[in-house]
Design a protein around this motif. Structure first.
Motif, short mmCIF file in Angstrom:
data_model
loop_
_atom_site.label_atom_id
_atom_site.label_comp_id
_atom_site.label_asym_id
_atom_site.label_seq_id
_atom_site.Cartn_x
_atom_site.Cartn_y
_atom_site.Cartn_z
N GLY A 173 42.91 -3.45 -28.08
CA GLY A 173 42.01 -4.26 -28.86
C GLY A 173 42.65 -5.41 -29.61
N HIS A 174 43.91 -5.73 -29.32
CA HIS A 174 44.63 -6.78 -30.06
C HIS A 174 44.52 -8.13 -29.34
N ILE A 175 43.31 -8.63 -29.28
CA ILE A 175 43.07 -9.89 -28.57
C ILE A 175 43.70 -11.06 -29.32
N THR A 176 43.47 -11.14 -30.62
CA THR A 176 44.00 -12.24 -31.41
C THR A 176 45.53 -12.20 -31.46
N ALA A 177 46.11 -11.02 -31.54
CA ALA A 177 47.56 -10.89 -31.56
C ALA A 177 48.16 -11.42 -30.27
N LEU A 178 47.50 -11.17 -29.15
CA LEU A 178 47.98 -11.68 -27.88
C LEU A 178 47.96 -13.21 -27.87
N LEU A 179 46.88 -13.81 -28.35
CA LEU A 179 46.77 -15.27 -28.35
C LEU A 179 47.82 -15.90 -29.26
N GLY A 208 48.33 -2.65 -15.05
CA GLY A 208 47.63 -3.53 -15.97
C GLY A 208 46.15 -3.61 -15.66
N GLY A 209 45.80 -3.61 -14.38
CA GLY A 209 44.40 -3.63 -14.00
C GLY A 209 43.65 -2.40 -14.49
N ARG A 210 44.30 -1.25 -14.41
CA ARG A 210 43.67 -0.02 -14.89
C ARG A 210 43.44 -0.08 -16.41
N TRP A 211 44.42 -0.63 -17.14
CA TRP A 211 44.24 -0.78 -18.59
C TRP A 211 43.08 -1.72 -18.90
N LEU A 212 43.05 -2.87 -18.21
CA LEU A 212 42.01 -3.84 -18.49
C LEU A 212 40.62 -3.30 -18.18
N LEU A 213 40.52 -2.52 -17.13
CA LEU A 213 39.24 -1.96 -16.72
C LEU A 213 38.89 -0.68 -17.49
N GLY A 214 39.83 -0.21 -18.31
CA GLY A 214 39.58 0.98 -19.10
C GLY A 214 39.56 2.27 -18.32
N GLN A 246 40.12 -5.93 -32.24
CA GLN A 246 38.80 -6.50 -31.99
C GLN A 246 38.05 -5.62 -31.00
N PRO A 247 36.74 -5.70 -30.99
CA PRO A 247 35.95 -4.87 -30.08
C PRO A 247 36.26 -5.21 -28.62
N ASP A 248 36.19 -4.18 -27.78
CA ASP A 248 36.38 -4.41 -26.35
C ASP A 248 35.21 -5.21 -25.79
N PRO A 249 35.50 -6.16 -24.90
CA PRO A 249 34.40 -6.92 -24.29
C PRO A 249 33.64 -6.05 -23.29
N ALA A 250 32.49 -6.54 -22.88
CA ALA A 250 31.69 -5.82 -21.89
C ALA A 250 32.42 -5.78 -20.55
N LEU A 251 32.14 -4.74 -19.77
CA LEU A 251 32.82 -4.58 -18.49
C LEU A 251 32.55 -5.76 -17.56
N TRP A 252 31.34 -6.32 -17.63
CA TRP A 252 31.03 -7.44 -16.75
C TRP A 252 31.93 -8.63 -17.03
N LEU A 253 32.32 -8.82 -18.31
CA LEU A 253 33.19 -9.92 -18.67
C LEU A 253 34.60 -9.69 -18.13
N VAL A 254 35.06 -8.45 -18.21
CA VAL A 254 36.38 -8.12 -17.67
C VAL A 254 36.43 -8.40 -16.17
N ILE A 255 35.38 -7.99 -15.45
CA ILE A 255 35.32 -8.21 -14.01
C ILE A 255 35.18 -9.70 -13.69
N ALA A 256 34.39 -10.41 -14.48
CA ALA A 256 34.21 -11.85 -14.25
C ALA A 256 35.52 -12.61 -14.45
N THR A 257 36.29 -12.25 -15.46
CA THR A 257 37.57 -12.94 -15.68
C THR A 257 38.57 -12.60 -14.58
N ALA A 258 38.49 -11.37 -14.06
CA ALA A 258 39.36 -11.02 -12.93
C ALA A 258 39.01 -11.87 -11.71
N ALA A 259 37.72 -12.05 -11.46
CA ALA A 259 37.29 -12.87 -10.33
C ALA A 259 37.72 -14.32 -10.52
N ALA A 260 37.61 -14.83 -11.75
CA ALA A 260 38.03 -16.20 -12.03
C ALA A 260 39.53 -16.37 -11.82
#
Length: 250
Positions: A117-123, A243-249, A17-31
């Motif tokens: 990009g395997h978001i659905t596979a993870l879920l 893992g943080g480096r991977w998530l942040l690309g 699946q497409p990578d989400p926007a960077l702001w979403l990655v940072i927002a989920t980290a903050a959450a």
């Protein structure tokens, strides 16, 4: 999720699946950080880390040829995994070492999947693991906790769109990476605070001094418990950084 055939379902799960926007990655980290840092909220969210912790014990026990008798999860966020087999040896050592490292390593594996990009596979993978764990739960609270967790993963993966799936998946992985760090510091602090008084504290999740995973490993290997705690720290912090480096690309 609009799926009309088994082939399309398989393609959806195994595809990328497409990578989400960077702001979403940072927002989920903050959450995720907000779910781990405040102590009142942590007393609730720590249940998810306990599921990963006890699941790690159980999975490694099976992989090393031990007989898994059952897993219990309690409302005070403690847990207990009972397995049978040789009381010493590599299988017992690996089983004991799996608990505190499991949340962080699961988070690291999840970060790798998301980076690919395997978001659905993870879920779907998480849903399958929770379903397998449910069979081994031996108390009502544990059944309820794992059942609700699995249902949440399934509903998000089946009923929501790509944006919601991405936000949920990234939030879960950030939570595992961050949530895997705090219990090790808690264990270290409780051993320091109570160990000097000679007060036994009980099993993992209850703060255990003589019965904590680190102390059990010390008895099994004759390696000081403090070194095992250092090992837990090394795994959790390295997983968070990698893992943080991977998530942040990065």
């Amino acid at each position: 999720m609009d799926i009309t055939s088994a082939g399309e379902l398989w393609e959806r799960v195994t595809g990328s699946q497409p990578d989400p926007a960077l702001w979403l990655v940072i927002a989920t980290a903050a959450a995720a950080l907000a779910a781990v840092a405040p102590r009142p909220l942590w007393q609730v969210t720590r249940n998810a880390v306990t599921i990963a912790h006890e699941g790690g014990h159980g999975l490694v026990a099976l992989l090393t040829g031990r007989r898994l008798d059952g897993i219990r999860l309690h409302s005070d966020t403690s847990g207990l995994t009972v397995s049978r087999g040789r009381p010493t040896g590599a299988g017992m050592i690996l089983t004991a070492a799996a608990g505190y490292t499991a949340p962080s390593l699961l988070g690291l594996g999840g970060a790798w999947l998301l980076a690919a990009g395997h978001i659905t596979a993870l879920l779907w993978g998480a849903t399958a693991l929770l379903g397998a764990m449910l069979v081994m739960i031996r108390n009502a609270y544990g059944v309820l906790t794992v059942l609700l967790s699995g249902a949440l993963f399934f509903c998000v993966s089946w009923l929501t769109g790509p944006e919601v799936q991405a936000a949920f998946a990234y939030g879960v992985v950030w939570f595992l990476l961050l949530g895997g760090v705090r219990p090790v510091f808690e264990l270290q602090a409780k051993r320091r605070r109570y160990g000097r008084r000679g007060i036994p504290l009980g099993r993992m999740g209850e703060g255990g001094a003589p019965d904590s995973d680190a102390d059990q490993l010390s008895r099994l290997t004759r390696v000081p418990a403090g070194l095992w705690i250092f090992f837990f720290h090394a795994v959790s912090l390295s997983s968070l950084i990698g893992g943080g480096r991977w998530l942040l690309g990065l």
